[in-house]
Design a protein around this motif. Structure first.
Motif, PDB file in Angstrom:
ATOM      1  N   ASN A 106      21.528 -30.107 -31.088  1.00 52.39           N
ATOM      2  CA  ASN A 106      22.214 -28.803 -30.885  1.00 52.39           C
ATOM      3  C   ASN A 106      21.865 -28.449 -29.473  1.00 52.39           C
ATOM      4  O   ASN A 106      20.977 -27.791 -29.190  1.00 52.39           O
ATOM      5  CB  ASN A 106      21.980 -27.782 -32.127  1.00 52.39           C
ATOM      6  N   TRP A 107      23.064 -28.219 -28.823  1.00 51.84           N
ATOM      7  CA  TRP A 107      22.935 -27.698 -27.256  1.00 51.84           C
ATOM      8  C   TRP A 107      23.644 -26.379 -27.353  1.00 51.84           C
ATOM      9  O   TRP A 107      24.766 -26.532 -27.664  1.00 51.84           O
ATOM     10  CB  TRP A 107      23.627 -28.654 -26.350  1.00 51.84           C
ATOM     11  N   ARG A 108      23.005 -25.394 -26.590  1.00 53.24           N
ATOM     12  CA  ARG A 108      23.942 -24.251 -26.588  1.00 53.24           C
ATOM     13  C   ARG A 108      24.317 -24.032 -25.124  1.00 53.24           C
ATOM     14  O   ARG A 108      23.268 -24.107 -24.127  1.00 53.24           O
ATOM     15  CB  ARG A 108      22.817 -23.064 -26.707  1.00 53.24           C
ATOM     16  N   GLN A 136      27.950 -17.089 -29.224  1.00 51.01           N
ATOM     17  CA  GLN A 136      27.195 -18.390 -28.545  1.00 51.01           C
ATOM     18  C   GLN A 136      28.268 -19.612 -28.665  1.00 51.01           C
ATOM     19  O   GLN A 136      29.278 -19.595 -29.554  1.00 51.01           O
ATOM     20  CB  GLN A 136      26.178 -18.467 -29.498  1.00 51.01           C
ATOM     21  N   TYR A 157      28.069 -23.790 -28.804  1.00 51.86           N
ATOM     22  CA  TYR A 157      27.268 -24.796 -29.190  1.00 51.86           C
ATOM     23  C   TYR A 157      27.813 -26.261 -28.923  1.00 51.86           C
ATOM     24  O   TYR A 157      29.203 -26.105 -29.142  1.00 51.86           O
ATOM     25  CB  TYR A 157      26.697 -24.710 -30.646  1.00 51.86           C
ATOM     26  N   SER A 211      25.140 -21.251 -39.860  1.00 54.64           N
ATOM     27  CA  SER A 211      24.631 -21.813 -38.447  1.00 54.64           C
ATOM     28  C   SER A 211      25.385 -23.115 -38.114  1.00 54.64           C
ATOM     29  O   SER A 211      26.246 -23.873 -38.826  1.00 54.64           O
ATOM     30  CB  SER A 211      23.115 -22.124 -38.730  1.00 54.64           C
ATOM     31  N   LYS A 268      18.949 -27.153 -24.809  1.00 49.33           N
ATOM     32  CA  LYS A 268      18.598 -27.762 -26.195  1.00 49.33           C
ATOM     33  C   LYS A 268      18.094 -26.167 -27.201  1.00 49.33           C
ATOM     34  O   LYS A 268      17.100 -25.697 -26.816  1.00 49.33           O
ATOM     35  CB  LYS A 268      17.710 -28.649 -26.229  1.00 49.33           C
ATOM     36  N   SER A 269      18.683 -26.369 -28.302  1.00 48.36           N
ATOM     37  CA  SER A 269      18.423 -25.404 -29.113  1.00 48.36           C
ATOM     38  C   SER A 269      17.259 -25.666 -30.130  1.00 48.36           C
ATOM     39  O   SER A 269      17.033 -26.941 -30.444  1.00 48.36           O
ATOM     40  CB  SER A 269      19.669 -24.883 -30.276  1.00 48.36           C
TER      41      SER A 269
END
Length: 195
Positions: free
Chosen positions: A53-55, A77, A79, A140, A194-195
């Motif tokens: 999961n990329w922010r 946010q 993602y 989420s 990267k989260s």
């Protein structure tokens, strides 16, 4: 160090929303410097680095930044969740507004590496979901992806996209364990952590 310089330059720009033309140019120059030392030029050799999961921490994409300009809505946010084993991408943009009216815009896509361009993936958009987070039962990105994978139609605008008409490509120009840079077919720069 190019990575630290880029992160410092984008720190106060609210994902690009607050960037003026001079700052955009500076960020692009710093991104080019980092791209020149990309430790992962061949994505096919690094699915574990790409997965996760990329922010989004910066973009020059006016389509994405435009979500912040809608009346009564602020962009939260964003993602991009990448699942190489399934060749799937889940884009999720959280929207804030009036209490209990927080929204969500999500797009599901499939991607495929392009063999003669090891840093490029072809992206075919398949599904779009727009709705209130409360009605979508959004808590989420991970939990929401599980709902999407179930195949159920969700509460809100949930519709299929024609993947032959709705497609593009993305060059992943820098990839390490916690930072990814990409450039899209419309010329936009994306910087994600990267989260």
């Amino acid at each position: 160090m190019p990575k630290a310089a880029l992160l410092t330059a984008i720190a106060g720009l609210n994902r690009g929303i607050l960037a003026n033309p001079t700052e955009k140019k500076r960020v692009d120059e710093l991104a080019q410097g980092l791209e020149a030392v990309n430790p992962t030029p061949d994505l096919l050799q690094a699915p574990d680095k790409l997965a996760g999961n990329w922010r989004l921490i910066y973009t020059s994409s006016q389509a994405l930044l435009g979500l912040d300009r809608a009346p009564l809505v602020k962009l939260g946010q964003i993602y991009q969740c990448v699942r190489p084993a399934e060749q799937a991408i889940f884009n999720i943009a959280e929207l804030y507004g009036l209490p209990y009216l927080e929204g969500l815009v999500s797009v599901v896509a499939k991607f495929e590496p392009i063999p003669d361009a090891p840093a490029r993936v072809r992206v075919k958009f398949q599904r779009s979901i727009i709705g209130l987070r409360q009605l979508l039962n959004y808590r989420s990105p991970e939990q929401f992806i599980s709902q999407l994978a179930s195949g159920k139609t969700l509460m809100g605008l949930d519709f299929k996209l024609n993947s032959e008409e709705q497609q593009g490509w993305l060059d992943i120009t820098y990839l390490d364990d916690d930072l990814r840079l990409g450039r899209g077919n419309e010329g936009s720069l994306f910087v994600l952590s990267k989260s």
